[in-house]
Scaffold this active site. Structure first.
Site: not given
Length: 507
Positions: A429, A432-434, A437
């Protein structure tokens, strides 16, 4: 009960006042007396006490006398004599143990609709004042190109890349068709799916990094690429499992505690529906609704436009001035940084809640209605989460179901401990957040990755608080403070200042 017909008569047996049947036989009076009479009746009935009957016929009022008295009162209308028996001073006012409505043991058993309405009124009043103050201080800051930026319209490489993402599901379908016909070996099938899924996420990353595109365009493309990757993994993993079960059945092997919900079939129609459906977990068939509610869809679209406009207004009118007038939170005065973070927390929270409502409730429900997709549990009551772990289980149900189905339990089946499996899920998770953004910002300082991984110790802390203070909302308050008041505004400031520093160096 001995009550004299004389107005000055005395009560000979006070205990009989607890008799609800006697209270119900009292003559009706004016509205005020009727209110007190009904209150006494409810109190006596709720107390659960047995009615006391007087054995003396001389000291009781017969039913015929009561009927006659009631008819007489109805004929002559309510007067002072009709309330002389109602709620006498000798009737107990306190009959059982009761908690105050706002006590800790009783607060969640009460309806708080009035307090909720009060909060809405206060929010409208306070934010109206803030809007007027902001307009007086900064003027109208929303630019004419807010909805359609000229730079975004020139991002044709990203647009073409977005259209070309449809190639990867088609390639995965061809691989599965070959596997169904047993034209290629199983390990070759797995290898081809890994290549297809990896290329589906690396190709958009390269396009965004090579183009100086708008941030919104880059985020949109990365979100679509990540969704395609998750769907491709689910498609390949589900078909692999169905193929294994089918082969086991054909060989006559025993399958204890297992059964096939669907037959193994490779259909382009089912894949096409899955790629546009509001889910990340593939299955050949889904529960479907009987029809499309066109009026309902139109109302949701109107809400989507309104809340998107509110979100854009808050970003342009509130968040941008606060961020531009702030310093880097890790460089400079600590008190000033805390003040900026707290000032940014409220509008950031509004935007985050609007984003949740627009995407998870409005958009996914609109998409589900148009596709007649039946299972619309896209989120649960995450706002009541008492631990960070509960929040991540209820906040984003499509991703949570994907994690459970294709990552967490497969890790457990391979012998990985539960704690390590949870850590792996958080790492995926965070990655994929990194990507969503950092890649559009062209900045790789792992702020988003660190923010998600910081949730792991918060899980342990909130679990400890919940176990120590059971039946309390301490963990819920701790979650709101760390996640919304502190964490998100800090990430916004960090990425903004790093982005400004990068642009200044390029200039």
């Amino acid at each position: 009960m001995a009550i004299s017909d004389d107005p000055h008569g005395a009560v000979r047996n006070p205990k009989v006042l607890n008799d609800s049947s006697v209270l119900r036989r009292r003559p009706s009076a004016a509205s005020v007396s009727g209110f007190f009479e009904s209150s006494a009746t409810v109190e006596s009935e709720s107390s659960g006490e047995e009615s006391v009957k007087d054995s003396s016929s001389d000291d009781s009022i017969s039913s015929d006398q009561n009927i006659a008295a009631a008819n007489s009162d109805q004929n002559r209308g309510p007067d002072i004599s009709s309330i002389k028996f109602t709620y006498r001073p000798s009737v107990p006012a306190h009959r059982r143990i009761k908690e105050s409505p706002l006590s800790s043991d009783n607060i969640f058993r009460q309806s708080h609709a009035g307090l909720f309405n009060l909060c809405i009124v206060v929010l409208v009043a306070v934010n109206s004042r803030l809007i007027i103050e902001n307009l007086m201080k900064y003027g109208w800051l929303i630019k004419t190109g807010f909805w359609f930026s000229s730079k975004s319209l020139r991002d044709w490489p990203l647009f073409m890349c977005c259209l070309s993402l449809a190639i990867f599901p088609l390639a995965a379908f061809i691989v599965e068709k070959l596997a169904q016909r047993k034209c290629i070996y199983e390990h070759i099938v797995v290898l081809l799916h890994i290549i297809i899924a990896t290329t589906a996420v690396l190709y958009p990353i390269l396009v965004i990094l090579r183009c100086d595109s708008a941030f919104v365009s880059g985020v949109t493309l990365m979100l679509l690429a990540c969704i395609v990757w998750l769907k491709l993994v689910s498609y390949a993993h589900t078909n692999y499992d169905l193929r294994a079960l089918t082969n086991s059945i054909e060989k006559g092997e025993a399958l204890p505690n297992t059964h096939m919900e669907y037959a193994y079939e490779v259909s382009f129609k089912s894949l096409a529906y899955f790629m546009v459906a509001p889910t990340l977990c593939y299955q050949p068939r889904y529960p479907r609704t009987p029809s499309i509610r066109k009026g309902w869809v139109l109302r949701q679209f109107v809400k989507l436009i309104i809340f998107t406009g509110v979100m854009g207004f808050i970003i342009e009118q509130y968040i941008n001035p606060i961020v531009k007038n702030s310093q880097h939170p890790f460089k400079g005065n600590i008190l000033y940084a805390i003040e900026r973070v707290l000032k940014l927390s409220v509008p950031n929270l509004y935007v985050w809640l609007c984003m949740f409502y627009c995407f998870f409730h409005l958009w996914l429900n609109i998409l589900a209605e148009l596709l007649r997709f039946g299972d619309r549990e896209f989120y649960k009551d995450w706002w009541n989460a008492r631990t960070v772990e509960e929040y991540w289980r209820m906040w984003n149900m499509p991703v949570h179901k994907w994690m459970i189905r294709h990552l967490y339990f497969p890790c457990l089946r391979t012998g990985i401990p539960k704690g390590a499996a949870v850590l792996i899920a958080f790492m995926v998770s965070a990655l994929f957040h990194e990507l969503c953004i950092a890649v559009p910002c062209h900045i790789f300082k792992l702020w988003a990755f660190s923010g998600i991984m910081f949730q792991v110790p918060l899980v342990l802390i909130t679990n400890y608080l919940q176990n120590k203070f059971s039946n309390s909302m301490v963990g819920n308050m701790f979650f709101w403070f760390t996640f919304c008041i502190l964490g998100q505004p800090m990430c916004v400031l960090l990425y903004y200042h790093d982005l400004m520093n990068r642009n200044s160096k390029l200039d």
